[in-house]
Design an enzyme around this catalytic site. Structure first.
Site, PDB file in Angstrom:
ATOM      1  N   THR A  36      38.209  97.802  41.933  1.00 53.57           N
ATOM      2  CA  THR A  36      39.492  97.949  42.634  1.00 53.57           C
ATOM      3  C   THR A  36      39.308  98.703  43.947  1.00 53.57           C
ATOM      4  O   THR A  36      39.835  98.287  44.991  1.00 53.57           O
ATOM      5  CB  THR A  36      40.502  98.684  41.714  1.00 53.57           C
ATOM      6  OG1 THR A  36      40.627  97.935  40.521  1.00 53.57           O
ATOM      7  CG2 THR A  36      41.845  98.834  42.383  1.00 53.57           C
ATOM      8  N   LYS A  42      44.960  90.073  41.614  1.00 50.07           N
ATOM      9  CA  LYS A  42      44.290  90.345  40.332  1.00 50.07           C
ATOM     10  C   LYS A  42      44.973  89.439  39.315  1.00 50.07           C
ATOM     11  O   LYS A  42      46.043  89.768  38.806  1.00 50.07           O
ATOM     12  CB  LYS A  42      44.468  91.814  39.972  1.00 50.07           C
ATOM     13  CG  LYS A  42      44.035  92.185  38.583  1.00 50.07           C
ATOM     14  CD  LYS A  42      42.859  93.115  38.577  1.00 50.07           C
ATOM     15  CE  LYS A  42      42.448  93.437  37.152  1.00 50.07           C
ATOM     16  NZ  LYS A  42      41.192  94.178  37.103  1.00 50.07           N
ATOM     17  N   GLU A  80      40.247  89.993  42.391  1.00 53.76           N
ATOM     18  CA  GLU A  80      39.516  90.945  41.538  1.00 53.76           C
ATOM     19  C   GLU A  80      39.393  90.422  40.111  1.00 53.76           C
ATOM     20  O   GLU A  80      40.376  89.973  39.519  1.00 53.76           O
ATOM     21  CB  GLU A  80      40.208  92.319  41.532  1.00 53.76           C
ATOM     22  CG  GLU A  80      39.385  93.320  40.709  1.00 53.76           C
ATOM     23  CD  GLU A  80      39.979  94.719  40.557  1.00 53.76           C
ATOM     24  OE1 GLU A  80      40.754  95.149  41.432  1.00 53.76           O
ATOM     25  OE2 GLU A  80      39.640  95.368  39.549  1.00 53.76           O
ATOM     26  N   GLY A  81      38.188  90.529  39.575  1.00 57.29           N
ATOM     27  CA  GLY A  81      37.957  90.161  38.182  1.00 57.29           C
ATOM     28  C   GLY A  81      38.496  91.213  37.238  1.00 57.29           C
ATOM     29  O   GLY A  81      39.142  92.183  37.643  1.00 57.29           O
ATOM     30  N   GLY A 112      37.118  93.618  33.973  1.00 59.95           N
ATOM     31  CA  GLY A 112      35.927  94.031  33.224  1.00 59.95           C
ATOM     32  C   GLY A 112      34.662  93.470  33.853  1.00 59.95           C
ATOM     33  O   GLY A 112      34.540  93.396  35.075  1.00 59.95           O
TER      34      GLY A 112
HETATM   35  N1  LIG Z   1      33.817 105.685  45.578  1.00 54.17           N
HETATM   36  C1  LIG Z   1      34.746 106.279  44.811  1.00 54.17           C
HETATM   37  N2  LIG Z   1      35.222 107.499  45.121  1.00 54.17           N
HETATM   38  C2  LIG Z   1      36.154 108.109  44.348  1.00 54.17           C
HETATM   39  N3  LIG Z   1      36.665 107.583  43.221  1.00 54.17           N
HETATM   40  C3  LIG Z   1      36.222 106.368  42.842  1.00 54.17           C
HETATM   41  C4  LIG Z   1      35.264 105.652  43.611  1.00 54.17           C
HETATM   42  N4  LIG Z   1      35.025 104.473  43.000  1.00 54.17           N
HETATM   43  C5  LIG Z   1      35.798 104.459  41.914  1.00 54.17           C
HETATM   44  N5  LIG Z   1      36.533 105.583  41.810  1.00 54.17           N
HETATM   45  C6  LIG Z   1      37.477 105.908  40.725  1.00 54.17           C
HETATM   46  O1  LIG Z   1      36.875 105.515  39.494  1.00 54.17           O
HETATM   47  C7  LIG Z   1      37.799 104.842  38.656  1.00 54.17           C
HETATM   48  C8  LIG Z   1      37.329 103.414  38.411  1.00 54.17           C
HETATM   49  O2  LIG Z   1      37.341 102.682  39.631  1.00 54.17           O
HETATM   50  P1  LIG Z   1      38.044 101.261  39.747  1.00 54.17           P
HETATM   51  O3  LIG Z   1      37.883 100.799  41.149  1.00 54.17           O
HETATM   52  O4  LIG Z   1      39.431 101.328  39.198  1.00 54.17           O
HETATM   53  O5  LIG Z   1      37.116 100.414  38.746  1.00 54.17           O
HETATM   54  P2  LIG Z   1      37.324  98.943  38.135  1.00 54.17           P
HETATM   55  O6  LIG Z   1      38.313  98.240  39.021  1.00 54.17           O
HETATM   56  O7  LIG Z   1      35.975  98.314  38.155  1.00 54.17           O
HETATM   57  O8  LIG Z   1      37.822  99.155  36.737  1.00 54.17           O
HETATM   58  C9  LIG Z   1      39.157 104.928  39.364  1.00 54.17           C
HETATM   59  O9  LIG Z   1      39.858 106.060  38.912  1.00 54.17           O
HETATM   60  C10 LIG Z   1      38.770 105.086  40.822  1.00 54.17           C
HETATM   61  O10 LIG Z   1      39.765 105.738  41.566  1.00 54.17           O
HETATM   62 MG   LIG Z   2      40.139  97.316  38.644  1.00 53.61          MG
END
Ligand SMILES: Nc1ncnc2c1ncn2[C@@H]1O[C@H](COP(=O)(O)OP(=O)(O)O)[C@@H](O)[C@H]1O
Ligand SMILES: [Mg+2]
Length: 219
Positions: free
Chosen positions: A15, A35, A106-107, A109
């Site tokens: 995300t 998404k 966005e996928g 998982g």
């Molecule tokens: N580069 C980053 N800096 C700060 N927080 C991050 C970063 N990347 C991810 N996060 C935090 O980690 C968690 C997972 O990230 P997310 O993008 O939601 O993962 P996914 O979409 O793959 O499930 C979220 O709370 C997000 O805000």
């Molecule tokens: Mg996500």
């Protein structure tokens, strides 16, 4: 043209990286974030995070489930069913609505997440759409195996890979292993941001070489 942002796992940064890509591409074209299938609405929605972090147009989920579970289980708990044909139909509608708009999709998982109890996988739907992908991987220990497996899976389905974005602290050895053993461009690295907000994300995106490949894919 549109592309997928997929990850090696859940909570890997799909995300946040999608928001960074959208913010960057907004300087050049008309990206919109979508998404199609999301679960865990009880804990928040990715679409809201991307709207806040990137400011780009976002499209409502086609399937949104309450519980933070694999979609086949989240759907089952609500006595619902993810129908891949309706996802594809929605995709076609979105293209027809605004042909100049590029979708950053966005996928959910990792790529082999089941969408329904028939065992239809997210990667099956990727194959149906036949769009290229950006793979988001963590930068730290364990990433080489997960990333190489994800790349192999996408390639075995004939899907084009635009490159990998690493998320987390700098790790040059992991970066070069993924690039060399995975034979894939590393589009960039997103460092941990504190606080995580749009301005910092936009600044980070300047160090990420997204434009060439992603703009070409969006066109
Ligand atoms: N580069 C980053 N800096 C700060 N927080 C991050 C970063 N990347 C991810 N996060 C935090 O980690 C968690 C997972 O990230 P997310 O993008 O939601 O993962 P996914 O979409 O793959 O499930 C979220 O709370 C997000 O805000
Ligand atoms: Mg996500």
């Amino acid at each position: 043209m549109s592309f997928f942002v997929v990850g090696t796992d859940t909570e890997i940064g799909k995300t946040v990286v999608s928001a960074m890509i959208c913010a960057k591409l907004a300087d050049h074209g008309r990206p919109a974030y979508w998404k199609p299938v999301a679960s865990g609405s009880s804990e928040g929605r990715d679409v809201e995070d991307v709207a806040r972090l990137s400011g780009v147009e976002v499209i409502d989920e086609t399937y949104l489930f309450r519980d933070p579970l694999s979609p086949h289980l989240a759907a089952r708990s609500e006595e619902r069913w993810v129908d891949p044909a309706s996802l594809t139909q929605r995709y076609r509608e979105l293209l027809e609505e605004a042909p100049d708009r590029g979708l950053v999709i966005e996928g959910i998982g990792g790529v082999h997440v089941p969408l329904n109890d028939d065992g239809y996988l997210w990667s099956d739907w990727m194959q149906e759409l036949d769009l290229p992908s950006v793979v988001v991987a963590r930068s730290t220990l364990g990433t080489i195996n997960h990333t190489l497996m994800t790349l192999e899976c996408l390639r075995s389905r004939g899907l084009k890979i635009l490159g990998v974005v690493l998320n987390g602290p700098t790790n040059p050895e992991n970066r070069s292993a993924i690039r060399d053993f995975g034979k894939v461009p590393i589009l960039g690295q997103l460092l941990p941001l504190d606080p995580l907000e749009g301005e910092g994300l936009k600044i980070s995106s300047k160090t990420v070489d997204l434009e060439g490949k992603l703009l070409a894919a969006l066109r």
